[in-house]
Write an enzyme that holds these catalytic residues in place. Structure first.
Site, PDB file in Angstrom:
ATOM      1  N   GLY A 206       0.791  -1.238   0.000  1.00  0.00           N
ATOM      2  CA  GLY A 206       0.000   0.000   0.000  1.00  0.00           C
ATOM      3  C   GLY A 206       0.816   1.277   0.000  1.00  0.00           C
ATOM      4  O   GLY A 206       0.312   2.326   0.413  1.00  0.00           O
ATOM      5  N   LYS A 207       2.058   1.226  -0.489  1.00  0.00           N
ATOM      6  CA  LYS A 207       2.895   2.437  -0.494  1.00  0.00           C
ATOM      7  C   LYS A 207       2.311   3.488  -1.448  1.00  0.00           C
ATOM      8  O   LYS A 207       2.193   4.664  -1.089  1.00  0.00           O
ATOM      9  CB  LYS A 207       4.328   2.084  -0.902  1.00  0.00           C
ATOM     10  CG  LYS A 207       4.992   1.123   0.089  1.00  0.00           C
ATOM     11  CD  LYS A 207       6.432   0.865  -0.239  1.00  0.00           C
ATOM     12  CE  LYS A 207       6.600   0.045  -1.506  1.00  0.00           C
ATOM     13  NZ  LYS A 207       6.038  -1.336  -1.381  1.00  0.00           N
TER      14      LYS A 207
ATOM     15  N   GLU B 268      -2.478 -37.612   6.499  1.00  0.00           N
ATOM     16  CA  GLU B 268      -2.991 -36.295   6.918  1.00  0.00           C
ATOM     17  C   GLU B 268      -3.689 -36.378   8.274  1.00  0.00           C
ATOM     18  O   GLU B 268      -3.532 -35.480   9.108  1.00  0.00           O
ATOM     19  CB  GLU B 268      -3.945 -35.710   5.865  1.00  0.00           C
ATOM     20  CG  GLU B 268      -3.322 -35.474   4.485  1.00  0.00           C
ATOM     21  CD  GLU B 268      -2.075 -34.611   4.519  1.00  0.00           C
ATOM     22  OE1 GLU B 268      -1.903 -33.802   5.463  1.00  0.00           O
ATOM     23  OE2 GLU B 268      -1.231 -34.746   3.611  1.00  0.00           O
TER      24      GLU B 268
ATOM     25  N   HIS C 257      -1.129 -36.125  11.032  1.00  0.00           N
ATOM     26  CA  HIS C 257      -0.783 -34.731  11.387  1.00  0.00           C
ATOM     27  C   HIS C 257      -1.872 -34.126  12.268  1.00  0.00           C
ATOM     28  O   HIS C 257      -1.592 -33.484  13.284  1.00  0.00           O
ATOM     29  CB  HIS C 257      -0.674 -33.872  10.107  1.00  0.00           C
ATOM     30  CG  HIS C 257       0.514 -34.158   9.254  1.00  0.00           C
ATOM     31  ND1 HIS C 257       1.791 -34.143   9.725  1.00  0.00           N
ATOM     32  CD2 HIS C 257       0.620 -34.413   7.907  1.00  0.00           C
ATOM     33  CE1 HIS C 257       2.641 -34.394   8.730  1.00  0.00           C
ATOM     34  NE2 HIS C 257       1.947 -34.568   7.602  1.00  0.00           N
TER      35      HIS C 257
HETATM   36  N1  LIG Z   1      -3.030  -1.379   3.403  1.00  0.00           N
HETATM   37  C1  LIG Z   1      -3.881  -1.490   2.370  1.00  0.00           C
HETATM   38  N2  LIG Z   1      -5.164  -1.143   2.525  1.00  0.00           N
HETATM   39  C2  LIG Z   1      -6.023  -1.259   1.515  1.00  0.00           C
HETATM   40  N3  LIG Z   1      -5.693  -1.684   0.294  1.00  0.00           N
HETATM   41  C3  LIG Z   1      -4.439  -2.041   0.084  1.00  0.00           C
HETATM   42  C4  LIG Z   1      -3.453  -1.950   1.094  1.00  0.00           C
HETATM   43  N4  LIG Z   1      -2.288  -2.358   0.610  1.00  0.00           N
HETATM   44  C5  LIG Z   1      -2.501  -2.672  -0.669  1.00  0.00           C
HETATM   45  N5  LIG Z   1      -3.778  -2.491  -1.003  1.00  0.00           N
HETATM   46  C6  LIG Z   1      -4.385  -2.765  -2.314  1.00  0.00           C
HETATM   47  O1  LIG Z   1      -3.380  -3.267  -3.165  1.00  0.00           O
HETATM   48  C7  LIG Z   1      -3.184  -2.412  -4.267  1.00  0.00           C
HETATM   49  C8  LIG Z   1      -1.719  -2.296  -4.581  1.00  0.00           C
HETATM   50  O2  LIG Z   1      -1.084  -1.616  -3.582  1.00  0.00           O
HETATM   51  P1  LIG Z   1       0.033  -0.512  -3.860  1.00  0.00           P
HETATM   52  O3  LIG Z   1       0.219  -0.340  -5.306  1.00  0.00           O
HETATM   53  O4  LIG Z   1      -0.268   0.684  -3.058  1.00  0.00           O
HETATM   54  O5  LIG Z   1       1.259  -1.273  -3.278  1.00  0.00           O
HETATM   55  P2  LIG Z   1       2.789  -0.808  -3.301  1.00  0.00           P
HETATM   56  O6  LIG Z   1       3.295  -1.015  -1.933  1.00  0.00           O
HETATM   57  O7  LIG Z   1       2.896   0.518  -3.884  1.00  0.00           O
HETATM   58  O8  LIG Z   1       3.346  -1.928  -4.255  1.00  0.00           O
HETATM   59  P3  LIG Z   1       4.661  -1.841  -5.151  1.00  0.00           P
HETATM   60  O9  LIG Z   1       5.795  -1.798  -4.220  1.00  0.00           O
HETATM   61  O10 LIG Z   1       4.563  -3.131  -5.902  1.00  0.00           O
HETATM   62  O11 LIG Z   1       4.487  -0.632  -5.977  1.00  0.00           O
HETATM   63  C9  LIG Z   1      -3.787  -1.101  -3.866  1.00  0.00           C
HETATM   64  O12 LIG Z   1      -4.246  -0.416  -4.962  1.00  0.00           O
HETATM   65  C10 LIG Z   1      -4.904  -1.514  -2.947  1.00  0.00           C
HETATM   66  O13 LIG Z   1      -6.041  -1.816  -3.710  1.00  0.00           O
HETATM   67 ZN   LIG Z   2       2.690 -34.682   5.742  1.00  0.00          ZN
END
Ligand SMILES: Nc1ncnc2c1ncn2[C@@H]1O[C@H](COP(=O)(O)OP(=O)(O)OP(=O)(O)O)[C@@H](O)[C@H]1O
Ligand SMILES: [Zn+2]
Length: 715
Positions: free
Chosen positions: A326-327, A542, A545
């Site tokens: 989510g960056k 299984e 386990h």
């Molecule tokens: N913390 C979060 N909350 C809600 N949605 C999320 C979150 N993290 C990721 N997502 C979903 O995943 C998608 C991809 O995330 P995003 O592009 O922000 O990741 P990133 O960290 O930038 O990845 P990269 O490093 O690959 O660029 C977002 O558009 C969103 O839909």
């Molecule tokens: Zn096994």
């Protein structure tokens, strides 16, 4: 058709001097054709009473003949003046000139000589220096322009006309299209045919025939020429535009193609996106990161507040974390919260093979952003532009790009209102110059979400689909340790797709579990035919386990057991930690080893030592890894003490064998414990294996029912 009516007699009185003048080619203009030369052929010829110099010059256009075809003129002349065309002095010239092209070059090659054309134009005279250099550059180009379609009688008449007036210019015979440009705006001095006949005393009896003849020919030729003229005009325009482009390109930049690429690539890089719709509400499970970024939002909303107190905010913020956490979403949310423009650029966009292209993109991006401050610039994959790989032959200009980025970051004041957010998965790969104070000096970690974060993210995405009330996001969250936000979003989406495929109205736990397994272990392999014997072995393995997990105090709770082949496995038992485990106790590690041993122990107890299978290899891998870490890393072996042994290959043979010994003991003890449990609960083991053979998959509740000796409801 161009024919004079039969009433017209051969001895029609024709203003011969005018016709001759009109038909004269440039080179014969000076030759005066005396009336007497043809007097013996025509009885009623009007005598030449004007000296050639004083005589008003007449040409084909004056006679309304400008659009006649060559053949038609021949015909006309022949009917008006029988025998005239056989006359050596004029007709030979006429025939030659209409078959030959405008220039020697064109005659020889069938193409226009562009350079002569340019040189003969008045443009050339006005801008001689620029065009001269272009001409001299151009002549080495293997480009010839097909001149077909330019050779019309119209252009020839123009040539004749201009020749009589400006003899000097016709020394360079310019192609008609350039001539066309030059003569286009000249006022027409065409006299009407009526006036002409009056002044030249054409007898009234012949005036009508004369007019009709010319009119017929004129109209016919006009229709034929219309088409040619249209295409001529179009071609002129295209050529002119191409010429202008060429000149522009040459003056501006020798790498024309690179130039165009840059502009198009850049446009996408600097288009700001107003991110009002993304706020911190949309980003779940990364509370710490949101809190740290909150002050950046405050700054963007009200930069003055910070300036007054003399505080300085970092220019650049580095978001560090694994992919999909989510960056990008966070950076958008910062812009959205502050309601400012968001400029997105990916580091790889700046990575170019050409000198300076990456650098110029960065320059443009910052120029655009500064003009729209306050705003957020987001550079994704910062490591691909700001990485350490200087002077790599694959990226010869990356150094330039980094330098430009550094220069731009130094080039604006901290409180100018531009915040640069960079994102990277590998902060170690970044150039040190980039992360020193004054540049990307604030680091915000965006980790994979914990169980609470995963629950929130799952809830957020579940709310966008139809789901059954029995769905418990927390159970899915517990089983998805290590999933990123993007993976969780994908999980929910896959479950929704599965429900749609199965014709269900809502997503239930079943679909969510299904898509979780699919992501973790690959798709189910329903098509694989497994014989009963192998199925039975898998069911007992299984169940082994599962029984150990169920009856061992410190083992993780069971989530599910299945004998459905999936990815490379024939079946599996999944366990759920109640919480993300930050620390594990010795008892927990031993329990994990015991559960791993359960599969092989079951095979041995049920089918005998001769019938154990290869199916337990990954179980042993797992158990051995745990035992090894306990001995060499966690100081959990009494014999080897509280010490770590990182590189076992470099240790003394004695220590190495001591470590091996300890690992062996741990594994053997674990095997024995598992054997003991399975022997004790042989009945439950059998019940569970049979239930698995019947139902293929059992969830935690169903396993409990079976192990308590109750009957499972028929599904
Ligand atoms: N913390 C979060 N909350 C809600 N949605 C999320 C979150 N993290 C990721 N997502 C979903 O995943 C998608 C991809 O995330 P995003 O592009 O922000 O990741 P990133 O960290 O930038 O990845 P990269 O490093 O690959 O660029 C977002 O558009 C969103 O839909
Ligand atoms: Zn096994």
């Amino acid at each position: 058709m161009f024919s004079l009516s039969s009433t017209v007699q051969p001895q029609v009185t024709v203003p011969l001097s005018h016709l001759i003048n009109a038909f004269h080619s440039p080179k014969t203009t000076s030759i005066s054709v005396s009336a007497s030369a043809s007097q013996n052929q025509h009885r009623d010829v009007v005598p030449e009473h004007e000296a050639p110099g004083n005589e008003s010059v007449l040409n084909l256009r004056d006679l309304g003949l400008s659009d006649l075809k060559i053949g038609q003129i021949d015909q006309l002349v022949d009917s008006l003046l029988p025998g005239f065309c056989e006359g050596k002095s004029v007709s030979s010239h006429w025939h030659t000139s209409h078959v030959s092209a405008q220039s020697f070059f064109e005659n020889k090659y069938g193409y226009l000589d562009m350079f002569t054309t340019l040189r003969s134009s008045c443009l050339y005279r006005q801008h001689s220096r620029t065009l001269k250099s272009i001409c001299s550059d151009l002549q080495y180009w293997p480009v010839f322009i097909q001149s077909r379609g330019f050779k019309t009688l119209k252009s020839r008449t123009r040539r004749l006309q201009s020749t009589s007036e400006r003899l000097a210019e016709t020394q360079h015979i310019a192609p008609s299209f350039v001539k066309g440009f030059l003569l286009r705006d000249r006022g027409s001095d065409v006299e009407s045919l009526d006036k002409l006949m009056k002044t030249k005393n054409i007898p009234e009896a012949h005036q009508d025939a004369f007019k009709t003849g010319f009119a017929e020919g004129f109209l016919k030729a006009q229709a034929l020429m219309q088409k040619t003229n249209d295409s001529l005009r179009r071609t002129r325009l295209i050529l002119f535009v191409l010429l202008l482009f060429g000149i522009y390109g040459l003056l501006k930049n020798p790498f024309l193609s690179v130039r165009f690429r840059t502009t198009t690539g850049l446009d996408s890089a600097v288009d700001p996106v107003q991110m009002k719709n993304v706020t911190f509400e949309h980003v779940k499970g990364v509370e710490e990161a949101k809190q740290e970024l909150q002050e950046v939002v405050e700054f963007l909303k009200n930069p003055q507040k910070f300036t007054v107190l003399g505080g300085k905010l970092p220019k650049g913020i580095l978001l560090v974390g694994p992919p999909g956490t989510g960056k990008t979403l966070l950076a958008r949310a910062v812009a959205g919260e502050a309601d400012v423009p968001f400029y997105y650029a990916s580091g790889s966009e700046f990575d170019e093979m050409f000198v300076g292209v990456g650098a110029s993109r960065i320059r443009n991006l910052f120029r655009e952003a500064k003009a729209n401050a306050p705003c957020v610039i987001f550079i994704d994959e910062l490591d691909s532009v700001g990485g350490k790989r200087i002077e790599s032959p694959m990226h010869p200009y990356s150094r330039q790009t980094i330098n430009q980025l550094l220069a731009e970051m130094d080039g604006f004041k901290p409180n100018e209102g531009v915040i640069i957010i960079g994102a990277t998965n590998f902060p170690e790969a970044l150039d040190n110059a980039l992360i020193r104070p004054g540049r990307f000096d604030m680091q915000v970690t965006v980790p994979r979400p914990d169980v609470k974060g995963r629950t929130e993210i799952l809830k957020w995405y579940l709310n966008k689909i139809k789901f059954d009330q029995s769905v418990d996001p927390e159970i899915i969250a517990r089983g998805t340790v290590g999933f990123s936000g993007a993976e969780l979003e994908n999980l929910v989406n896959q479950a929704a797709l599965k429900a749609a495929v199965d014709g269900k109205e809502m997503v239930t736990m079943k679909e969510l579990e299904f898509s979780k397994d699919k992501i973790l272990m690959g798709p189910e392999r329903r098509s694989v035919e497994i014989d009963n014997k192998n199925k039975t072995i898998t069911a007992y393995h299984e169940s082994g386990h599962a029984i150990i997990a169920y009856y061992t105090k410190d083992a993780m709770p069971i989530n599910k057991a299945t004998i459905m082949p999936r990815g490379p496995t024939l079946g599996h038992v999944s366990l759920l930690p109640e919480n993300d485990r930050w620390n594990e106790t010795r008892a927990q590690l031993l329990a994990q080893m015991d559960v791993s041993m359960g599969g092989r122990v079951a095979e041995e107890l049920i089918f005998g030592t001769d019938h154990i299978t290869t199916g337990a290899s990954s179980d042993f891998d797992n158990a051995t890894k745990i035992a090894k870490r306990m001995v060499t890393k966690f100081g959990m072996s009494e014999k080897l003490g509280v010490m770590t042994y990182s590189d076992t290959g470099k240790l003394s043979p004695e220590t190495q064998s001591a470590i091996e010994q300890e690992i062996r003991i741990l594994l053997r003890d674990s095997y024995e414990r598992a054997k003991h449990i399975l022997k004790t609960h042989a009945k439950e083991h059998k019940n569970l294996a049979e239930a698995l053979l019947t139902y293929e998959t059992l969830d935690a509740k169903e396993i409990q029912i079976v192990l308590e000796g109750k009957k499972l409801e028929v599904r």
